[in-house]
Design a protein around this motif. Structure first.
Motif, PDB file in Angstrom:
ATOM      1  N   ARG A  45       0.825  -1.214   0.000  1.00  0.00           N
ATOM      2  CA  ARG A  45       0.000   0.000   0.000  1.00  0.00           C
ATOM      3  C   ARG A  45       0.857   1.262   0.000  1.00  0.00           C
ATOM      4  NH1 ARG A  45      -3.192   0.811   4.646  1.00  0.00           N
ATOM      5  NH2 ARG A  45      -1.943  -0.654   5.854  1.00  0.00           N
ATOM      6  N   ASN A  46       2.025   1.176   0.565  1.00  0.00           N
ATOM      7  CA  ASN A  46       2.880   2.358   0.684  1.00  0.00           C
ATOM      8  C   ASN A  46       3.814   2.445  -0.514  1.00  0.00           C
ATOM      9  OD1 ASN A  46       4.098  -0.043   1.715  1.00  0.00           O
ATOM     10  ND2 ASN A  46       5.804   1.197   2.471  1.00  0.00           N
ATOM     11  N   HIS A  47       4.289   3.662  -0.752  1.00  0.00           N
ATOM     12  CA  HIS A  47       5.225   3.878  -1.855  1.00  0.00           C
ATOM     13  C   HIS A  47       6.555   4.422  -1.330  1.00  0.00           C
ATOM     14  CE1 HIS A  47       6.524   4.400  -5.955  1.00  0.00           C
ATOM     15  NE2 HIS A  47       6.779   5.692  -5.732  1.00  0.00           N
ATOM     16  N   ARG A  48       6.510   5.547  -0.639  1.00  0.00           N
ATOM     17  CA  ARG A  48       7.725   6.146  -0.092  1.00  0.00           C
ATOM     18  C   ARG A  48       7.818   6.015   1.429  1.00  0.00           C
ATOM     19  NH1 ARG A  48      10.772   9.540  -3.286  1.00  0.00           N
ATOM     20  NH2 ARG A  48       9.975   9.998  -5.381  1.00  0.00           N
ATOM     21  N   ILE A  49       6.703   5.958   2.126  1.00  0.00           N
ATOM     22  CA  ILE A  49       6.685   5.893   3.585  1.00  0.00           C
ATOM     23  C   ILE A  49       6.767   4.434   4.018  1.00  0.00           C
ATOM     24  CG2 ILE A  49       5.393   6.461   5.663  1.00  0.00           C
ATOM     25  CD1 ILE A  49       4.084   8.729   4.122  1.00  0.00           C
ATOM     26  N   PHE A  50       7.645   4.125   4.962  1.00  0.00           N
ATOM     27  CA  PHE A  50       7.767   2.786   5.521  1.00  0.00           C
ATOM     28  C   PHE A  50       8.140   2.916   6.991  1.00  0.00           C
ATOM     29  CE2 PHE A  50      11.828   4.060   3.869  1.00  0.00           C
ATOM     30  CZ  PHE A  50      12.765   3.606   4.796  1.00  0.00           C
ATOM     31  N   THR A  51       8.220   1.801   7.702  1.00  0.00           N
ATOM     32  CA  THR A  51       8.436   1.822   9.150  1.00  0.00           C
ATOM     33  C   THR A  51       9.529   0.844   9.540  1.00  0.00           C
ATOM     34  OG1 THR A  51       6.729   0.141   9.518  1.00  0.00           O
ATOM     35  CG2 THR A  51       6.040   2.440   9.629  1.00  0.00           C
ATOM     36  N   TYR A  52      10.189   1.160  10.632  1.00  0.00           N
ATOM     37  CA  TYR A  52      11.089   0.252  11.340  1.00  0.00           C
ATOM     38  C   TYR A  52      10.482   0.007  12.726  1.00  0.00           C
ATOM     39  CZ  TYR A  52      14.847   0.834   7.898  1.00  0.00           C
ATOM     40  OH  TYR A  52      15.591   0.806   6.755  1.00  0.00           O
ATOM     41  N   THR A  53      10.109  -1.213  13.028  1.00  0.00           N
ATOM     42  CA  THR A  53       9.513  -1.542  14.310  1.00  0.00           C
ATOM     43  C   THR A  53      10.606  -1.808  15.347  1.00  0.00           C
ATOM     44  OG1 THR A  53       9.353  -3.884  13.754  1.00  0.00           O
ATOM     45  CG2 THR A  53       7.490  -2.476  13.156  1.00  0.00           C
ATOM     46  N   ASP A  54      10.181  -2.108  16.556  1.00  0.00           N
ATOM     47  CA  ASP A  54      11.126  -2.284  17.653  1.00  0.00           C
ATOM     48  C   ASP A  54      11.976  -3.538  17.491  1.00  0.00           C
ATOM     49  OD1 ASP A  54      11.932  -1.241  20.360  1.00  0.00           O
ATOM     50  OD2 ASP A  54      11.373  -3.267  20.927  1.00  0.00           O
TER      51      ASP A  54
END
Length: 564
Positions: A118-127
């Motif tokens: 769903r994302n293109h440029r935004i992503f996450t790093y979780t704990d």
């Protein structure tokens, strides 16, 4: 244009009773570079001139993929969104090293089979990500510096805490390589202070990142930028950096390199608010939980006091050796023990002696004071041997001696003293003055100064008249002493007893009262009884006025119910 940006990029601390898994954040980034703005402006002018027969310039309508200039995403707490770099890395099984990597590999295969991410440029790093724990300090600082803000260097605490992974750090234990006798560092260096005195609480971290690379060039690590950092301690505290926009201007991000592209960052808290009925149900659930916990504690404590047996006095004391002052040498400690007279006893587990820690003195005014704050307790029982005894002849005694021991192992006796335990319950502050045996002559003074050592008492109970002394008078004739210093105690005493009155004792007290009234006339006796009744009534009224209003109202309510 510079005035329309938000430059406050500091962190904000929130506290919430809701669980952190219900947190939802909407993040939006948009490219606002000068070339993109010029292209849009020229293309707008061309579109307005199409009605007049002008030809559209094909060079101005460059092909744009969706998400090239903007991206918007709603992120939940610890929700994983893969970057283009991770999509390319974890699509091969050979790159997986941990069970988490293999889980990401399976999720990416599922995404590739479906419609994609769903994302293109935004992503996450979780704990739990390896990049969250390996994200170095300089990368965090460089990513934070991309946000336009006032120039302020990171503090020492920020540098220390950024380099520590709180939840998975290695706990340093005291082993054989660490000398246990040097737990306290009396002369800490600056490096020791920097490495040891750091607040380190366990927190979970989540980073929301953005890939600000050019169109068609996503997936490079050098183009990754830290947008938002979220931390929580699991107890309702949530730290967000930077703070939510809340209707304010967006944040500006300036990328590094030749182009120096400008991006607009906006993010809001879009967590679903609780419905009124859900909030009421949760409050009632918490209230019921607190009531049950209170009932459980009441069941453990009980409704009645734990009373001693009939005819036995229970004496409980919580004491504290506060300080010692006025002594000659430094590095003081106190050795004490408690003596129980006849008819007194204690439990087998009760400790009747103790030694305080060694304390260095501090100059206050003209005297050197050593603050111990050493607590001790005593629980003793008194059983009267004589029937009808109204007073206690002897109370427990605390004997103590003040000693000094310096770094050269020179041992000196500084003073002897005793403390008679108070007969009245309540709080007491007692200062006991001390003395020490004195040996006359120059040799004893030189010995005490150079190598230590001084006269001592073989039996410390001879500070006062010992309880084992059977004579009529204790003589100390020819015994030389010298006044030394004083020791201060804080005592909190509680007495608990149940009166033992049998029929014979009651008859004796009644006969004693009649004997006292025998010399008066009948009218005088009645007046005496009425005066005693009036005094008792007055004391009850004064006691009632001192009681809190809520207790009085509850008692009156119970009396009305019983009368009804």
């Amino acid at each position: 244009m510079a005035d329309s940006w938000n430059t406050d990029t500091g962190e904000a601390v929130y506290r919430s009773k809701d669980v952190v898994k219900n947190l939802r954040i909407k993040v939006r980034i948009e490219r606002v570079t000068s070339t993109a703005a010029l292209s849009q402006h020229l293309q707008q002018q061309v579109l307005t001139q199409q009605g007049r027969g002008d030809i559209e310039l094909e060079t101005l309508s460059s092909e744009q993929h969706p998400g090239d200039n903007e991206d918007e995403l709603v992120v939940s707490w610890q929700e994983k969104f893969f970057s283009q770099y991770e999509m390319e890395l974890f699509q091969y099984d050979t790159a997986c090293q941990t069970p988490l990597d293999r889980q990401y590999h399976a999720e990416i295969k599922a995404l590739n089979k479906a419609k994609g991410r769903r994302n293109h440029r935004i992503f996450t790093y979780t704990d739990h990500d390896r990049y969250t724990s390996c994200l170095p300090l300089h990368q965090l600082q460089n990513s934070s510096d991309l946000l336009t803000t006032t120039k302020s260097g990171p503090t020492f605490l920020a540098e220390r805490m950024a380099s520590v992974r709180n939840r998975r750090q290695e706990r340093r234990t005291v082993d054989s390589s660490f000398h246990k006798s040097k737990i306290i560092n009396w002369e800490p260096t600056e490096e020791f202070v920097k490495s040891s005195r750091v607040v380190n609480s366990a927190m979970q971290t989540m980073h929301i990142m953005g890939d600000l690379g050019p169109s068609g060039g996503l997936g490079l690590k050098e183009n990754e930028c830290l947008l938002v950092t979220i931390k929580t301690d699991g107890h309702g505290t949530v730290i967000v950096k930077p703070d939510f926009n809340k209707g304010k201007e967006p944040y500006r991000i300036v990328t590094e390199g030749e182009k120096r592209e400008v991006w607009r960052l906006e993010f809001e808290n879009v967590s679903a608010a609780m419905k009124p009925e859900e909030k009421e149900r949760e409050q009632s659930m918490y209230k019921d939980l607190y009531v049950r916990h209170k009932e459980y504690l009441n069941s453990l404590v009980g409704q009645d006091f734990e009373m001693p047996p009939m005819g036995i006095l229970r004496y409980m004391m919580n004491g504290e050796i506060v300080s010692a002052q006025g002594f000659e040498y430094d590095h003081l400690y106190i050795h004490f023990f408690m003596e129980l007279p006849n008819s007194w006893s204690s439990l087998p587990i009760q400790s009747l002696s103790g030694v305080t820690q060694t304390c260095r003195t501090k100059t206050l005014g003209k005297e050197n004071v050593a603050f111990f704050s050493y607590p001790f307790t005593l629980e003793a029982f008194y059983m009267s041997e004589k029937e009808g005894q109204e007073s206690i002849p002897q109370w427990p005694v605390l004997y103590f001696k003040v000693l000094s021991l310096d770094s050269w192992q020179r041992f000196r006796t500084e003073g002897y003293g005793y403390l008679l335990f108070p007969a009245a319950p309540g709080r007491h502050t007692v200062t006991c003055h001390t003395w020490r045996p004195l040996q006359t002559g120059t040799v004893s003074a030189l010995r005490r100064f150079f190598i230590g050592g001084s006269p001592e008492l073989e039996d410390i109970s001879y500070v006062r008249v010992p309880g084992t002394f059977k004579g009529e008078r204790l003589s100390r004739f020819g015994f030389c002493t010298e006044t030394s210093g004083s020791v201060t105690f804080n005592l909190h005493c509680i007495q608990q007893a149940r009166a033992f009155v049998d029929a014979a004792m009651l008859n004796r007290r009644r006969q004693k009262l009649f004997d006292q009234l025998g010399g008066f006339s009948q009218q005088g006796a009645v007046c005496t009884i009425l005066e005693a009744f009036e005094r008792a009534k007055k004391r009850m009224q004064e006691t009632r006025e001192r009681l809190p209003s809520d207790i009085i109202s509850s008692v009156s309510h119970l009396q009305n119910e019983s009368s009804a």
